[in-house]
Design a protein around this motif. Structure first.
Motif, PDB file in Angstrom:
ATOM      1  N   LYS A 177     -13.397  -9.277  -9.708  1.00  0.00           N
ATOM      2  CA  LYS A 177     -13.030  -8.831  -8.362  1.00  0.00           C
ATOM      3  C   LYS A 177     -12.168  -9.897  -7.703  1.00  0.00           C
ATOM      4  N   THR A 195      -5.283   3.384  -6.781  1.00  0.00           N
ATOM      5  CA  THR A 195      -6.445   4.262  -6.658  1.00  0.00           C
ATOM      6  C   THR A 195      -6.197   5.571  -7.397  1.00  0.00           C
ATOM      7  N   ASP A 196      -7.273   6.234  -7.785  1.00  0.00           N
ATOM      8  CA  ASP A 196      -7.113   7.542  -8.422  1.00  0.00           C
ATOM      9  C   ASP A 196      -7.194   8.643  -7.370  1.00  0.00           C
ATOM     10  N   SER A 206      -9.490  10.533  -6.487  1.00  0.00           N
ATOM     11  CA  SER A 206     -10.735  10.562  -5.722  1.00  0.00           C
ATOM     12  C   SER A 206     -10.854   9.391  -4.757  1.00  0.00           C
ATOM     13  N   GLY A 207      -9.863   8.470  -4.809  1.00  0.00           N
ATOM     14  CA  GLY A 207      -9.899   7.315  -3.936  1.00  0.00           C
ATOM     15  C   GLY A 207     -10.561   6.100  -4.555  1.00  0.00           C
ATOM     16  N   LYS A 208     -10.963   6.212  -5.800  1.00  0.00           N
ATOM     17  CA  LYS A 208     -11.586   5.086  -6.495  1.00  0.00           C
ATOM     18  C   LYS A 208     -10.538   4.049  -6.873  1.00  0.00           C
ATOM     19  N   VAL A 209     -10.864   2.785  -6.668  1.00  0.00           N
ATOM     20  CA  VAL A 209      -9.939   1.703  -7.019  1.00  0.00           C
ATOM     21  C   VAL A 209      -9.909   1.544  -8.537  1.00  0.00           C
ATOM     22  N   VAL A 210      -8.743   1.757  -9.119  1.00  0.00           N
ATOM     23  CA  VAL A 210      -8.582   1.648 -10.568  1.00  0.00           C
ATOM     24  C   VAL A 210      -7.568   0.573 -10.956  1.00  0.00           C
ATOM     25  N   LYS A 244     -11.239  -5.411  -2.197  1.00  0.00           N
ATOM     26  CA  LYS A 244     -11.450  -4.569  -3.381  1.00  0.00           C
ATOM     27  C   LYS A 244     -10.213  -4.459  -4.268  1.00  0.00           C
ATOM     28  N   TYR A 245      -9.039  -4.792  -3.725  1.00  0.00           N
ATOM     29  CA  TYR A 245      -7.814  -4.708  -4.534  1.00  0.00           C
ATOM     30  C   TYR A 245      -7.477  -6.023  -5.229  1.00  0.00           C
TER      31      TYR A 245
END
Length: 420
Positions: A6, A301-302, A304-308, A363-364
């Motif tokens: 992270k 993000t994907d 769904s808003g998930k951080v990828v 988170k990024y």
């Protein structure tokens, strides 16, 4: 290696000192503010000058010919992503509040200066020098561009007397200064600040000039970090075969990408955000100030808003902006005065860079292990040496940058080596 977690100089035509002082000051203020999007509160400018510069100014002022050559009109071109009505330009014009102090500086040299601003894009400067019974007037026009490529070409064709552009584009006008942005050459903001201050010394004046062009200021825009659409791209080996965005006007980026076996995809500032966000490229590099206006979080993000994806917090280069002018519009010696003045205004730029980086959600961010960093420093060093041999970087600047690095970190392995 990456473990992601992270988180010969052209003939000069002299111009009037005080007119030029204001013009150069404004270019410094506007360029600094525009290219960093500007800080919310206008900082107090440091308008002090060295004795060397003061002596040069007095010599210019006391030459009657100078007053006959003051330009009636000067055009400065600045870049603002949202145009003259955007936040960047509005913030930049907060520096106008410092104009009374600039007039006071003129007064200290015996010049009466009156400044009026008919519109947000124009200023009138009236000068009176009782000592020589001379007076003159100049109209300063600010031209705002939303496309840096067009700005650069207009500057080349002399539609602009001065311009604030990225150093990557300015390299074509001065490869010495343009090489400051070499890969891995400056590892932190302390080193960058030291280089900018160093280049204001008189011994570097000749290096700031190339034919008709003179660099009159350098400003920091922030470190460029690797940004990925997939957090699994966590080693150089995994970057092989991936699509990497490279600026279409900068040959060094294409060369570096090919060196790691990746696929370069040509972009510019207008297209890079869209390609990254639509996953047309897997990797891009840029400073934090691009994150918000280009909405780069969309590429990380994907649906769904998930951080990828993420931003690897390890600086590849120190991105800088260059303030450059056509020499035949300004007096001999004024460039060094401008560089001195602008170099004293770095604090607000660095403060803004810190602000931009801190505003990106945790988170990024992706941290690199300390144990892996020396390996990447070595890889960037080898690439930098190769690129210098191939003519992409100026060897004199490379020596200066190494001297600064080793001055601040003398225990580094490279300090005992002589191949750069």
């Amino acid at each position: 290696m990456l473990n992601i977690k992270k988180n010969e100089p052209h003939k000069q035509v002299k111009r009037g000192f005080q007119s030029s002082l204001l013009v150069i000051s404004m270019l410094g203020m506007m360029g600094l503010a525009q290219m960093t999007q500007a800080a919310p509160v206008a900082p107090k400018l440091d308008l002090t000058l060295s004795e060397h510069s003061k002596k040069k100014i007095r010599t210019l002022m006391d030459d009657p010919k100078i007053w006959q050559q003051i330009p009636k009109v000067v055009t400065l071109c600045v870049y603002s992503p949202d145009g003259a009505s955007g936040e960047a330009f509005e913030q930049a014009t907060t520096y106008i509040s410092e104009l009374p102090r600039i007039a006071q500086v003129a007064k200290e040299f015996g010049v009466d200066m009156k400044i009026t601003r008919p519109s947000k894009l124009q200023m009138n400067i009236d000068l009176n020098y009782p000592k020589l019974k001379k007076s003159a007037s100049t109209t300063l026009n600010l031209r705002v561009y939303t496309d840096e490529r067009v700005l650069t070409e207009d500057f080349r064709s002399k539609k602009c007397d001065g311009a604030g552009i990225s150093n990557l584009r300015a390299r074509q006008f001065n490869s010495f200064v343009g090489s400051i942005d070499a890969i891995g050459a400056l590892q932190n903001y302390k080193q960058l600040s030291a280089v900018i201050q160093l280049l204001t010394r008189p011994e570097f004046d000749a290096k700031m000039v190339n034919n008709d062009y003179e660099v009159v200021g350098i400003v920091p825009l922030g470190a460029a970090y690797i940004m990925v659409t997939d957090r699994r791209i966590d080693t150089l080996a995994k970057a092989a075969g991936k699509k990497v965005a490279v600026m279409n006007f900068d040959g060094t980026q294409k060369k570096l990408v090919q060196n790691v076996g990746a696929q370069p995809v040509s972009v510019d500032l207008l297209s890079v955000g869209g390609k990254f966000n639509n996953k047309e490229v897997d990797i891009m590099a840029g400073p934090a100030l691009l994150y918000k206006p280009l909405e780069l979080y969309k590429g990380m993000t994907d649906k769904s808003g998930k951080v990828v994806g993420g931003i690897i917090k390890f600086p590849l280069i120190q991105v800088t902006g260059t303030l450059i002018m056509h020499r035949n519009k300004f007096p001999v010696g004024m460039g060094s005065i401008a560089r001195e003045m602008i170099s004293k205004q770095l604090s607000p730029a660095f403060q803004f860079v810190d602000k931009m980086e801190n505003e990106i959600p945790d988170k990024y961010w992706m941290e690199m292990r300390e144990a892996d960093k020396p390996g990447y420093i070595k890889i960037m060093r080898e690439a930098r040496i190769q690129m210098t041999k191939e003519g992409f970087y100026d060897p004199a600047m490379m020596k200066i940058l190494k001297k600064v690095r080793c001055g601040q970190n003398p225990s580094s392995f490279e300090c005992a080596l002589t191949d750069e």
